[in-house]
Scaffold this motif. Structure first.
Motif, PDB file in Angstrom:
ATOM      1  N   ILE A   1       0.859  -1.172   0.000  1.00  0.00           N
ATOM      2  CA  ILE A   1       0.000   0.000   0.000  1.00  0.00           C
ATOM      3  C   ILE A   1       0.897   1.224   0.000  1.00  0.00           C
ATOM      4  O   ILE A   1       1.745   1.389   0.884  1.00  0.00           O
ATOM      5  N   LEU A   2       0.740   2.088  -1.001  1.00  0.00           N
ATOM      6  CA  LEU A   2       1.451   3.354  -1.050  1.00  0.00           C
ATOM      7  C   LEU A   2       0.479   4.464  -0.695  1.00  0.00           C
ATOM      8  O   LEU A   2      -0.674   4.453  -1.158  1.00  0.00           O
ATOM      9  N   ILE A   3       0.942   5.417   0.114  1.00  0.00           N
ATOM     10  CA  ILE A   3       0.120   6.586   0.452  1.00  0.00           C
ATOM     11  C   ILE A   3       0.902   7.828   0.073  1.00  0.00           C
ATOM     12  O   ILE A   3       1.933   8.142   0.682  1.00  0.00           O
TER      13      ILE A   3
ATOM     14  N   LEU B   1       1.571   0.716 -11.470  1.00  0.00           N
ATOM     15  CA  LEU B   1       1.548  -0.516 -10.678  1.00  0.00           C
ATOM     16  C   LEU B   1       0.354  -1.414 -11.023  1.00  0.00           C
ATOM     17  O   LEU B   1       0.215  -2.497 -10.461  1.00  0.00           O
ATOM     18  N   HIS B   2      -0.514  -0.939 -11.908  1.00  0.00           N
ATOM     19  CA  HIS B   2      -1.718  -1.684 -12.303  1.00  0.00           C
ATOM     20  C   HIS B   2      -2.545  -2.067 -11.073  1.00  0.00           C
ATOM     21  O   HIS B   2      -2.875  -3.240 -10.866  1.00  0.00           O
ATOM     22  N   CYS B   3      -2.851  -1.049 -10.265  1.00  0.00           N
ATOM     23  CA  CYS B   3      -3.615  -1.302  -9.048  1.00  0.00           C
ATOM     24  C   CYS B   3      -4.642  -0.203  -8.821  1.00  0.00           C
ATOM     25  O   CYS B   3      -4.706   0.771  -9.580  1.00  0.00           O
ATOM     26  N   ASP B   4      -5.428  -0.367  -7.776  1.00  0.00           N
ATOM     27  CA  ASP B   4      -6.466   0.604  -7.449  1.00  0.00           C
ATOM     28  C   ASP B   4      -5.878   1.897  -6.910  1.00  0.00           C
ATOM     29  O   ASP B   4      -4.826   1.896  -6.259  1.00  0.00           O
ATOM     30  N   PHE B   5      -6.588   2.997  -7.173  1.00  0.00           N
ATOM     31  CA  PHE B   5      -6.243   4.301  -6.627  1.00  0.00           C
ATOM     32  C   PHE B   5      -7.446   4.829  -5.858  1.00  0.00           C
ATOM     33  O   PHE B   5      -8.574   4.767  -6.344  1.00  0.00           O
TER      34      PHE B   5
ATOM     35  N   ALA C   1      -2.397  -1.268  -3.641  1.00  0.00           N
ATOM     36  CA  ALA C   1      -3.255  -0.105  -3.846  1.00  0.00           C
ATOM     37  C   ALA C   1      -2.475   1.166  -3.533  1.00  0.00           C
ATOM     38  O   ALA C   1      -1.496   1.148  -2.784  1.00  0.00           O
ATOM     39  N   VAL C   2      -2.936   2.255  -4.121  1.00  0.00           N
ATOM     40  CA  VAL C   2      -2.364   3.571  -3.864  1.00  0.00           C
ATOM     41  C   VAL C   2      -3.473   4.452  -3.301  1.00  0.00           C
ATOM     42  O   VAL C   2      -4.584   4.489  -3.840  1.00  0.00           O
TER      43      VAL C   2
END
Length: 164
Positions: free
Chosen positions: A2-4, A24-28, A75-76
């Motif tokens: 998880i990036l914030i 990253l092909h992930c949710d934002f 996720a980001v």
């Protein structure tokens, strides 16, 4: 993971968060979406939020982080995360959470806020955010200058994430 993306208003959290999620092909998820209407109204009218205003907001973001983790996905998120105590709530001892501090000079931040449209944040609140900001140390966050282009910022964040 998880990036914030964190920092004061005008640092580019949303733009950088979106680009990181794309790479990253992930949710934002933009943390502003979790603010109560009362919080948004206060900020729109130039009234700084108190810790009491922020605690429920931060706990809601933490719950969203946990939901992503239960799903087993990266996720980001974005969240100003101005104080260490706020980051502690979002991190909750979780080593899978990595903060990305978007650091900029007051002059650059003011310029960005003056040209931004369609946001509830009153630019006059920048000083209160700078006063509240407890800059994270190397033990807490990846720090990247907002003077770089968005693409350079994302490249630098991903380089530093790989090195952790």
């Amino acid at each position: 993971m998880i990036l914030i993306a964190m920092g004061v208003s005008g640092a580019g959290k949303t733009r950088i968060g979106e680009l990181l999620a794309e790479r990253l092909h992930c949710d934002f998820t933009d943390g502003d979406a979790f603010h109560s209407e009362a919080n948004k109204e206060k900020m729109h009218h130039g009234i700084p939020l108190t810790d009491e205003d922020r605690w429920p907001w931060l706990r809601t973001i933490r719950a969203a982080i946990e939901k992503e983790q239960r799903a087993g996905v990266a996720a980001v998120f974005t969240c100003s995360s101005l104080k260490r105590s706020y980051r502690d709530i979002l991190r909750d001892g979780d080593k899978d959470v990595c903060f990305v501090y978007l650091k900029g000079s007051r002059e650059v931040l003011e310029e960005r806020l003056q040209t931004r449209t369609g946001h509830f944040f009153d630019p006059s609140l920048l000083q209160s955010q700078l006063d509240t900001l407890e800059e994270p140390g190397e033990d807490e966050a990846i720090t990247v200058s907002i003077e770089l282009t968005p693409e350079q910022i994302v490249d630098e964040v991903l380089r530093q994430v790989e090195g952790r």
